[in-house]
Design a protein around this motif. Structure first.
Motif, PDB file in Angstrom:
ATOM      1  N   ASP A 230       0.711  -0.946  -0.005  1.00 53.63           N
ATOM      2  CA  ASP A 230       0.255   0.031   0.082  1.00 53.63           C
ATOM      3  C   ASP A 230       0.778   1.359   0.052  1.00 53.63           C
ATOM      4  OD1 ASP A 230      -2.105  -1.370  -0.128  1.00 53.63           O
ATOM      5  OD2 ASP A 230      -2.908  -1.062   2.066  1.00 53.63           O
ATOM      6  N   MET A 231       1.692   1.474  -1.086  1.00 54.95           N
ATOM      7  CA  MET A 231       2.423   2.631  -1.183  1.00 54.95           C
ATOM      8  C   MET A 231       2.165   3.266  -2.322  1.00 54.95           C
ATOM      9  SD  MET A 231       6.469   2.043  -0.625  1.00 54.95           S
ATOM     10  CE  MET A 231       6.815   1.198  -2.258  1.00 54.95           C
ATOM     11  N   ARG A 232       2.051   4.447  -2.325  1.00 54.56           N
ATOM     12  CA  ARG A 232       1.816   5.474  -3.621  1.00 54.56           C
ATOM     13  C   ARG A 232       3.025   6.528  -3.785  1.00 54.56           C
ATOM     14  NH1 ARG A 232      -3.197   8.797  -5.439  1.00 54.56           N
ATOM     15  NH2 ARG A 232      -3.101   9.992  -3.347  1.00 54.56           N
ATOM     16  N   LEU A 233       3.764   6.588  -4.942  1.00 53.35           N
ATOM     17  CA  LEU A 233       4.597   7.347  -5.260  1.00 53.35           C
ATOM     18  C   LEU A 233       3.867   8.625  -5.697  1.00 53.35           C
ATOM     19  CD1 LEU A 233       5.976   4.753  -4.674  1.00 53.35           C
ATOM     20  CD2 LEU A 233       7.916   5.559  -6.309  1.00 53.35           C
ATOM     21  N   LEU A 234       4.222   9.801  -5.182  1.00 46.75           N
ATOM     22  CA  LEU A 234       3.637  11.127  -5.634  1.00 46.75           C
ATOM     23  C   LEU A 234       4.932  11.853  -6.101  1.00 46.75           C
ATOM     24  CD1 LEU A 234       0.968  11.523  -2.961  1.00 46.75           C
ATOM     25  CD2 LEU A 234       0.550  10.800  -5.245  1.00 46.75           C
ATOM     26  N   PRO A 235       4.734  12.609  -7.297  1.00 47.94           N
ATOM     27  CA  PRO A 235       5.544  13.506  -7.690  1.00 47.94           C
ATOM     28  C   PRO A 235       5.440  14.825  -6.949  1.00 47.94           C
ATOM     29  CG  PRO A 235       3.621  13.649  -9.464  1.00 47.94           C
ATOM     30  CD  PRO A 235       3.405  12.520  -8.260  1.00 47.94           C
ATOM     31  N   CYS A 236       6.695  15.266  -6.648  1.00 47.94           N
ATOM     32  CA  CYS A 236       7.059  16.402  -5.841  1.00 47.94           C
ATOM     33  C   CYS A 236       8.171  17.162  -6.389  1.00 47.94           C
ATOM     34  CB  CYS A 236       7.136  15.994  -4.221  1.00 47.94           C
ATOM     35  SG  CYS A 236       6.836  17.316  -3.016  1.00 47.94           S
ATOM     36  N   GLY A 237       7.886  17.641  -7.611  1.00 43.75           N
ATOM     37  CA  GLY A 237       8.810  18.500  -8.243  1.00 43.75           C
ATOM     38  C   GLY A 237      10.139  17.508  -8.755  1.00 43.75           C
ATOM     39  N   ASP A 238      11.127  18.318  -9.402  1.00 46.81           N
ATOM     40  CA  ASP A 238      11.887  17.450 -10.077  1.00 46.81           C
ATOM     41  C   ASP A 238      13.256  17.110  -9.196  1.00 46.81           C
ATOM     42  OD1 ASP A 238      12.834  20.035  -9.880  1.00 46.81           O
ATOM     43  OD2 ASP A 238      14.018  20.271 -11.896  1.00 46.81           O
ATOM     44  N   ARG A 239      13.259  17.306  -7.919  1.00 45.31           N
ATOM     45  CA  ARG A 239      14.302  16.920  -6.851  1.00 45.31           C
ATOM     46  C   ARG A 239      13.720  16.361  -5.590  1.00 45.31           C
ATOM     47  NH1 ARG A 239      18.537  20.440  -8.804  1.00 45.31           N
ATOM     48  NH2 ARG A 239      18.101  20.384 -10.988  1.00 45.31           N
ATOM     49  N   ALA A 240      12.449  15.597  -5.728  1.00 47.33           N
ATOM     50  CA  ALA A 240      11.851  14.894  -4.617  1.00 47.33           C
ATOM     51  C   ALA A 240      10.963  14.071  -5.109  1.00 47.33           C
ATOM     52  CB  ALA A 240      11.658  15.987  -3.597  1.00 47.33           C
ATOM     53  N   LEU A 241      10.343  13.125  -4.203  1.00 46.85           N
ATOM     54  CA  LEU A 241       9.379  12.151  -4.356  1.00 46.85           C
ATOM     55  C   LEU A 241       8.781  11.974  -3.083  1.00 46.85           C
ATOM     56  CD1 LEU A 241      10.891   8.932  -6.302  1.00 46.85           C
ATOM     57  CD2 LEU A 241       8.312   9.439  -5.331  1.00 46.85           C
ATOM     58  N   LEU A 242       7.487  12.114  -3.019  1.00 46.46           N
ATOM     59  CA  LEU A 242       6.480  11.764  -1.704  1.00 46.46           C
ATOM     60  C   LEU A 242       5.867  10.569  -1.796  1.00 46.46           C
ATOM     61  CD1 LEU A 242       5.505  13.517   0.538  1.00 46.46           C
ATOM     62  CD2 LEU A 242       3.501  13.698  -0.796  1.00 46.46           C
ATOM     63  N   VAL A 243       6.441   9.754  -1.020  1.00 46.34           N
ATOM     64  CA  VAL A 243       5.802   8.108  -0.750  1.00 46.34           C
ATOM     65  C   VAL A 243       4.608   8.300   0.109  1.00 46.34           C
ATOM     66  CG1 VAL A 243       6.292   5.961  -0.548  1.00 46.34           C
ATOM     67  CG2 VAL A 243       8.001   7.610  -1.167  1.00 46.34           C
ATOM     68  N   GLU A 244       3.414   8.004  -0.475  1.00 42.38           N
ATOM     69  CA  GLU A 244       2.210   7.999   0.699  1.00 42.38           C
ATOM     70  C   GLU A 244       2.027   6.536   1.038  1.00 42.38           C
ATOM     71  OE1 GLU A 244      -1.857  10.515   0.616  1.00 42.38           O
ATOM     72  OE2 GLU A 244      -1.882   9.087  -0.823  1.00 42.38           O
ATOM     73  N   LEU A 245       1.802   6.126   2.464  1.00 39.82           N
ATOM     74  CA  LEU A 245       1.471   5.036   2.769  1.00 39.82           C
ATOM     75  C   LEU A 245       0.401   4.827   3.631  1.00 39.82           C
ATOM     76  CD1 LEU A 245       5.039   5.281   3.600  1.00 39.82           C
ATOM     77  CD2 LEU A 245       4.531   3.212   3.036  1.00 39.82           C
ATOM     78  N   ALA A 246      -0.346   3.676   3.870  1.00 42.80           N
ATOM     79  CA  ALA A 246      -1.592   3.574   4.498  1.00 42.80           C
ATOM     80  C   ALA A 246      -1.858   4.148   5.737  1.00 42.80           C
ATOM     81  CB  ALA A 246      -2.093   2.005   4.497  1.00 42.80           C
ATOM     82  N   ASP A 247      -0.732   4.015   6.556  1.00 43.76           N
ATOM     83  CA  ASP A 247      -0.739   4.654   7.997  1.00 43.76           C
ATOM     84  C   ASP A 247       0.625   5.011   8.519  1.00 43.76           C
ATOM     85  OD1 ASP A 247       0.477   2.212   8.388  1.00 43.76           O
ATOM     86  OD2 ASP A 247      -1.397   1.024   9.199  1.00 43.76           O
ATOM     87  N   SER A 248       0.639   5.380   9.788  1.00 44.76           N
ATOM     88  CA  SER A 248       1.757   5.914  10.344  1.00 44.76           C
ATOM     89  C   SER A 248       2.848   4.703  10.479  1.00 44.76           C
ATOM     90  CB  SER A 248       1.527   6.388  11.936  1.00 44.76           C
ATOM     91  OG  SER A 248       2.774   6.654  12.371  1.00 44.76           O
ATOM     92  N   ALA A 249       2.283   3.371  10.695  1.00 48.03           N
ATOM     93  CA  ALA A 249       3.188   2.429  10.936  1.00 48.03           C
ATOM     94  C   ALA A 249       3.941   1.981   9.617  1.00 48.03           C
ATOM     95  CB  ALA A 249       2.301   1.047  11.237  1.00 48.03           C
ATOM     96  N   GLY A 250       3.208   2.145   8.482  1.00 48.83           N
ATOM     97  CA  GLY A 250       3.897   2.027   7.294  1.00 48.83           C
ATOM     98  C   GLY A 250       4.958   3.123   6.792  1.00 48.83           C
ATOM     99  N   VAL A 251       4.684   4.459   7.335  1.00 53.47           N
ATOM    100  CA  VAL A 251       5.766   5.406   7.259  1.00 53.47           C
ATOM    101  C   VAL A 251       7.021   4.810   8.161  1.00 53.47           C
ATOM    102  CG1 VAL A 251       6.393   7.743   7.751  1.00 53.47           C
ATOM    103  CG2 VAL A 251       4.132   7.144   7.076  1.00 53.47           C
ATOM    104  N   VAL A 252       6.791   4.574   9.244  1.00 50.74           N
ATOM    105  CA  VAL A 252       7.829   4.070  10.197  1.00 50.74           C
ATOM    106  C   VAL A 252       8.643   3.048   9.539  1.00 50.74           C
ATOM    107  CG1 VAL A 252       8.364   3.117  12.328  1.00 50.74           C
ATOM    108  CG2 VAL A 252       6.988   5.100  12.166  1.00 50.74           C
ATOM    109  N   GLY A 253       8.047   2.015   8.961  1.00 46.94           N
ATOM    110  CA  GLY A 253       8.623   0.935   8.339  1.00 46.94           C
ATOM    111  C   GLY A 253       9.354   1.155   7.133  1.00 46.94           C
ATOM    112  N   LEU A 254       9.053   2.061   6.289  1.00 48.20           N
ATOM    113  CA  LEU A 254       9.639   2.383   5.211  1.00 48.20           C
ATOM    114  C   LEU A 254      10.821   3.250   5.362  1.00 48.20           C
ATOM    115  CD1 LEU A 254       9.948   2.489   2.065  1.00 48.20           C
ATOM    116  CD2 LEU A 254       8.553   4.570   2.168  1.00 48.20           C
ATOM    117  N   TYR A 255      10.573   4.281   6.480  1.00 53.44           N
ATOM    118  CA  TYR A 255      11.758   4.942   6.931  1.00 53.44           C
ATOM    119  C   TYR A 255      12.827   4.335   7.518  1.00 53.44           C
ATOM    120  CZ  TYR A 255      13.824   9.070   9.340  1.00 53.44           C
ATOM    121  OH  TYR A 255      14.706  10.158   9.942  1.00 53.44           O
ATOM    122  N   ALA A 256      12.608   3.250   8.129  1.00 54.00           N
ATOM    123  CA  ALA A 256      13.804   2.418   8.923  1.00 54.00           C
ATOM    124  C   ALA A 256      14.341   1.599   7.971  1.00 54.00           C
ATOM    125  CB  ALA A 256      13.073   1.452   9.936  1.00 54.00           C
TER     126      ALA A 256
END
Lengths: 294, 228
Positions: free
Chosen positions: B25-51
């Motif tokens: 459950d991960m969505r990659l969103l454009p955020c200009g030509d020098r960044a990428l925003l990854v959207e996850l289902a919940d806070s745990a997903g963020v923590v998991g990907l960040y780690a």
């Protein structure tokens, strides 16, 4: 140990706002610390190149002219960015050129005729204590040395490389009638009506007087949302067009907040943010939507 | 100009994802030509990907900004290869449990905040019960924002969820311990603020000449202890 031979430059007047900047402090955004750094990075780098500095050497960013400094020693300087009257001891000098100051010489910047921000680089770079790895002043977070004030004395570092064999860089002055900036839609264009997304790429926006190093508030067509609710706060970038409930976007510049809670409809490409940072209140902006390349 | 963010931003409300890119459950969103925003289902997903990405940073990425539902990946100023970043993100294996390696911080608090009575009223607890709930569970820094070193701590007692103040204070002292939504936090220095103040700590959570400057970094486990 205190060096007795350190060269210095003295601030006679900072103008409206003059700050020390470099290329900022990337790497700490996860702790809530923004990048900051020169608002027009291309002009900043050019100033350093002209005087033979590393591109990230600390230099002065001047907002809407008015800076006056006195060299206390022999100094080599360059002024880049906005088109503005530059004088050395009253004698007109061009921007984007290498200027040699004798001890006691006064360098003055008048109000720009085109563009908004100037960079004054000194050969050897300004020797300003770094905070979190950078000498930049972040006006939003309050990190860094702070705005320059009359009477401030800045130390100048030792030159480390030869002067380049050019005296004048051929650079077109910033435009002040209309700027066309390339954007990529997203990350939150899906929060807006198709009409709003179309208007973004079609209608002109005007830079308002609510503009600073944090961002520029723009006036133009109201960008309507198609969904209600609050966006959970998320990380954001320089160049982001963040749209608060008023529907009037803010274009984030160097000292933008690290996270934001309003949806970002599109992001201006990094190169074009430099040009945006030279836009004065009243300047017309148009956004050209281009496709992401990944 | 005041940016429209303050610490008013997080709502903490989960939104359904409109599409999923892969199996977590991960969505990659454009955020200009020098960044990428990854959207996850919940806070745990963020923590998991960040780690996962901290252990193996994608090429060219110099900054990662975790938030409530997203992880922002920023390329260095001279980097441009977002395709490589996207590939690295898509190939990442989430790290779901890194408790062993987490930093732990104990925050001593005097619970005498100006809004303690109001928080008690809003939650239906007594003031002592508010203190017991705040000290009785472990919190985790989900992300930083609003100001340097301002951590958004989650995972505490759900009875403590209170709205922000209708009218923000123009001046909240450094060390103020506060609640808003699903979060608690410690104001790193004097600033405006709209959270409900329940106490204060002498612990310095932000100091620029310390390495790292922030005490409450994403992933840090925090326990509040009453100081009498």
């Amino acid at each position: 140990m205190r060096r007795v031979d350190v060269r210095q430059v003295e601030v006679l007047s900072p103008g409206i706002l003059a700050t020390v900047q470099d290329l900022g402090r990337p790497g700490l955004a996860g702790l809530g610390v923004g990048w900051s750094g020169a608002a027009d990075r291309a002009a900043f780098r050019l100033a350093n190149r002209l005087v033979g500095n590393a591109e990230d050497a600390a230099a002065v960013e001047v907002t809407f002219g008015g800076l006056a400094v006195r060299a206390r020693h022999h100094l080599v300087v360059a002024v880049t960015g906005a088109e503005c009257p530059v004088t050395v001891d009253g004698r007109p000098e061009p921007v984007n050129s290498v200027l040699r100051l004798r001890p006691g010489a006064e360098l003055r910047l008048g109000p720009p005729t085109r563009g908004l921000r100037n960079y004054v680089a000194v050969r050897g770079g300004l020797d300003v204590p770094a905070v979190l790895g950078s000498s930049s002043t972040d006006v939003l977070a309050g990190i860094g040395p702070g705005a320059l004030a009359t009477g401030d004395v800045l130390a100048v570092g030792e030159p480390r490389r030869p002067l380049p064999p050019v005296d004048l860089a051929p650079v077109a002055p910033p435009r002040d009638d209309e700027l066309v900036l390339r954007v990529w839609l997203g990350p939150r264009d899906d929060w807006f009506t198709p009409e709003a997304v179309a208007a973004l790429g079609r209608e002109p926006f005007q830079v308002t007087s609510e503009s600073d190093r944090v961002g520029m508030r723009l006036a133009g067509p109201v960008l309507e949302r198609r969904r209600d609710g609050e966006l959970p706060s998320e990380g954001t970038v320089r160049g982001a067009l963040q749209v608060p409930p008023s529907g009037q976007p803010t274009l984030f510049l160097a000292d933008h907040p690290v996270t934001g809670g309003y949806p970002v409809i599109a992001v201006v490409l990094a190169e074009d943010v430099d040009r945006a940072a030279q836009a004065r209140p009243g300047t017309r902006l148009r956004f050209r939507v281009t496709q992401p390349t990944w | 100009m005041t940016a429209g963010t303050a610490e008013t931003a997080p709502s903490g409300t989960a939104r359904p994802l409109e599409s999923t890119v892969d199996n977590w459950d991960m969505r990659l969103l454009p955020c200009g030509d020098r960044a990428l925003l990854v959207e996850l289902a919940d806070s745990a997903g963020v923590v998991g990907l960040y780690a996962a990405l901290r252990a193996a940073p994608p090429p060219g990425v110099v900054d990662m900004v975790p938030a409530a539902r997203t992880l922002l990946l920023r390329l260095g100023p001279d980097e441009t290869d977002l395709r490589a970043v996207a590939a690295a993100v898509r190939g990442a294996e989430p790290v779901w449990d890194e408790r062993e390696s987490r930093d732990r911080v104990e925050v001593p608090v005097r619970y005498d905040g100006e809004d303690l009575a109001e928080v008690a009223r809003l939650t239906g607890l007594t003031e002592r019960e508010v203190v017991a709930a705040h000290t009785g569970s472990e919190w985790t820094v989900a992300f930083c924002g609003f100001a340097p070193g301002f951590g958004y701590l989650t995972g505490g007692d759900p009875r403590l969820r209170v709205p922000r103040r209708a009218v923000p204070r123009t001046r909240v002292p450094a060390g103020a311990v506060a609640l808003a939504g699903e979060y608690t936090g410690v104001y790193p220095r004097v600033s405006p603020g709209g959270w409900q103040l329940i106490g204060r700590t002498d612990l310095v959570v932000w100091q620029v000449d310390r390495d790292p400057p922030a005490l409450l970094r994403p992933g840090t486990t925090v326990r509040f202890v009453e100081e009498t």
